[in-house]
Scaffold this motif. Structure first.
Motif, short mmCIF file in Angstrom:
data_model
loop_
_atom_site.label_atom_id
_atom_site.label_comp_id
_atom_site.label_asym_id
_atom_site.label_seq_id
_atom_site.Cartn_x
_atom_site.Cartn_y
_atom_site.Cartn_z
N ILE A 145 16.42 -4.28 0.61
CA ILE A 145 16.50 -4.18 -0.85
C ILE A 145 17.59 -3.20 -1.25
O ILE A 145 18.39 -3.47 -2.16
CB ILE A 145 15.14 -3.73 -1.43
N TYR A 146 17.66 -2.05 -0.57
CA TYR A 146 18.69 -1.05 -0.90
C TYR A 146 20.09 -1.63 -0.73
O TYR A 146 20.95 -1.46 -1.60
CB TYR A 146 18.54 0.19 -0.01
N ARG A 147 20.30 -2.29 0.40
CA ARG A 147 21.64 -2.84 0.66
C ARG A 147 21.99 -3.94 -0.34
O ARG A 147 23.12 -4.01 -0.83
CB ARG A 147 21.72 -3.39 2.09
N THR A 148 21.01 -4.79 -0.65
CA THR A 148 21.25 -5.85 -1.64
C THR A 148 21.62 -5.25 -2.99
O THR A 148 22.58 -5.68 -3.64
CB THR A 148 20.00 -6.73 -1.79
N CYS A 149 20.87 -4.24 -3.41
CA CYS A 149 21.15 -3.58 -4.69
C CYS A 149 22.53 -2.92 -4.66
O CYS A 149 23.28 -3.00 -5.64
CB CYS A 149 20.08 -2.53 -4.98
N GLY A 150 22.86 -2.28 -3.55
CA GLY A 150 24.16 -1.62 -3.44
C GLY A 150 25.31 -2.59 -3.56
O GLY A 150 26.30 -2.33 -4.26
N TRP A 195 16.33 2.77 -6.91
CA TRP A 195 15.68 4.07 -7.08
C TRP A 195 14.17 3.93 -7.29
O TRP A 195 13.40 4.79 -6.86
CB TRP A 195 16.32 4.82 -8.25
N LEU A 196 13.74 2.85 -7.91
CA LEU A 196 12.31 2.63 -8.09
C LEU A 196 11.63 2.34 -6.76
O LEU A 196 10.53 2.84 -6.49
CB LEU A 196 12.07 1.47 -9.07
N ILE A 197 12.28 1.55 -5.91
CA ILE A 197 11.72 1.27 -4.59
C ILE A 197 11.71 2.55 -3.75
O ILE A 197 10.73 2.84 -3.05
CB ILE A 197 12.53 0.17 -3.87
N LYS A 198 12.78 3.33 -3.85
CA LYS A 198 12.83 4.60 -3.11
C LYS A 198 11.75 5.56 -3.60
O LYS A 198 11.21 6.36 -2.83
CB LYS A 198 14.22 5.24 -3.29
N GLY A 199 11.42 5.48 -4.87
CA GLY A 199 10.37 6.32 -5.44
C GLY A 199 8.99 5.72 -5.32
O GLY A 199 8.02 6.27 -5.84
N ARG A 200 8.91 4.56 -4.64
CA ARG A 200 7.64 3.87 -4.41
C ARG A 200 6.89 3.60 -5.71
O ARG A 200 5.69 3.88 -5.85
CB ARG A 200 6.76 4.66 -3.43
N ALA A 201 7.63 3.05 -6.67
CA ALA A 201 7.05 2.74 -7.97
C ALA A 201 5.94 1.71 -7.88
O ALA A 201 5.04 1.68 -8.72
CB ALA A 201 8.15 2.25 -8.92
N LEU A 202 6.00 0.85 -6.87
CA LEU A 202 4.97 -0.17 -6.68
C LEU A 202 3.82 0.33 -5.82
O LEU A 202 2.88 -0.42 -5.53
CB LEU A 202 5.58 -1.43 -6.04
N GLY A 203 3.90 1.59 -5.40
CA GLY A 203 2.90 2.13 -4.49
C GLY A 203 3.23 1.77 -3.05
O GLY A 203 4.26 1.16 -2.75
N ASP A 204 2.36 2.15 -2.14
CA ASP A 204 2.59 1.81 -0.72
C ASP A 204 1.27 1.43 -0.04
O ASP A 204 1.08 1.67 1.14
CB ASP A 204 3.25 2.98 0.01
N GLN A 205 0.40 0.84 -0.82
CA GLN A 205 -0.90 0.45 -0.31
C GLN A 205 -0.92 -1.02 0.11
O GLN A 205 -0.25 -1.86 -0.49
CB GLN A 205 -1.97 0.68 -1.40
N GLY A 206 -1.65 -1.31 1.18
CA GLY A 206 -1.87 -2.70 1.60
C GLY A 206 -0.60 -3.45 1.93
O GLY A 206 0.28 -2.96 2.63
N LYS A 207 -0.50 -4.68 1.39
CA LYS A 207 0.63 -5.56 1.69
C LYS A 207 1.96 -4.98 1.24
O LYS A 207 2.99 -5.19 1.89
CB LYS A 207 0.41 -6.92 1.01
N ILE A 208 1.95 -4.27 0.12
CA ILE A 208 3.20 -3.67 -0.37
C ILE A 208 3.72 -2.66 0.64
O ILE A 208 4.91 -2.63 0.97
CB ILE A 208 2.98 -2.99 -1.74
#
Length: 248
Positions: A173-178, A216-229
């Motif tokens: 995701i980071y590379r794609t965004c970059g 930055w949202l993914i890096k900040g774990r805006a979706l959380g880090d529980q379960g499948k995510i």
């Protein structure tokens, strides 16, 4: 060896504080074009959709444009990342420079179509080269943001040999965004010169901001880090959100 529980709590607090800063930066970047264009569609604000994000400086939505960029700039400067011998991977240096560039974009506006409508900031001059300086700040800002996504955000997982990795793994995701940011920056002047379509500059700038915000949202774990995510994005197996655990 005695484990200092207090130090562990402080360390975890710092980690989650950084996550919140990352999320704040991400939300501001992602929502800026949405707010500007969205409010332009509401007659109350008496603002037409502008040819670029920068042109909102000369509208009733000026405060949203400058305020958001100043906030992003200050957050980036305040954000203390990791150092690195390589300039291209020096988180702390790159975010500081990006923060200064964001402030430059906000405080040194582009030139309006009619130079007599120039609104001064802290440089009381109508010379046209200031408008080009604005674009220089913007280009540098986006280039550094792409570097951060491609070369810096991926460092933590570079040596991770666990397989298989999901296509949604954070590094992908980071590379794609970059690369989206990088391509969008290139397409802005190209599309303007070739007049590809209406609002082409605005479109590619918005696309770059969406990519920046997403990284930055993914890096900040805006979706959380529980379960499948957690499994798909971070290769972690967390039964509960890690941030909520340490808040309790």
């Amino acid at each position: 060896m005695k484990i200092d529980v207090k130090e562990i709590k402080i360390e975890n607090y710092d980690i989650f504080t950084y996550r919140r800063i990352r999320r704040a930066i991400g939300y501001l970047g992602f929502l800026l074009p949405i707010f500007l264009v969205g409010f332009s569609l509401i007659s109350f604000f008496q603002t037409k959709i502008q040819p670029s994000i920068s042109h909102y400086y000369y509208t009733n939505l000026r405060e949203i444009f400058t305020g958001t960029l100043c906030a992003v700039g200050l957050f980036l400067i305040r954000y203390k990342g990791h150092g690195n011998k390589s300039i291209w991977k020096n988180d702390n240096l790159l975010t500081n420079i990006a923060g200064i560039m964001a402030l430059g974009v906000a405080l040194v506006p582009t030139n309006p179509e009619d130079i007599s409508q120039k609104i001064y900031t802290f440089i009381p001059s109508t010379v046209t080269w200031l408008g080009w300086l604005h674009y220089g700040f913007a280009a540098m800002l986006f280039l550094i943001l792409s570097l951060l996504a491609i070369h810096v955000f991926t460092i933590g997982q570079e040596k991770d040999t666990r397989e298989p990795k999901s296509i949604l793994h954070e590094n992908n995701i980071y590379r794609t965004c970059g690369y989206i940011i990088l391509i969008s920056v290139i397409l802005v002047p190209v599309s303007a010169a070739l007049e590809l379509f209406t609002y082409s500059t605005l479109t590619f700038e918005a696309l770059a901001l969406f990519a920046f915000g997403t990284a930055w949202l993914i890096k900040g774990r805006a979706l959380g880090d529980q379960g499948k995510i957690g499994e798909k994005l971070y290769q972690e197996h967390n039964s509960v959100d890690t941030e909520k655990v340490f808040e309790e």
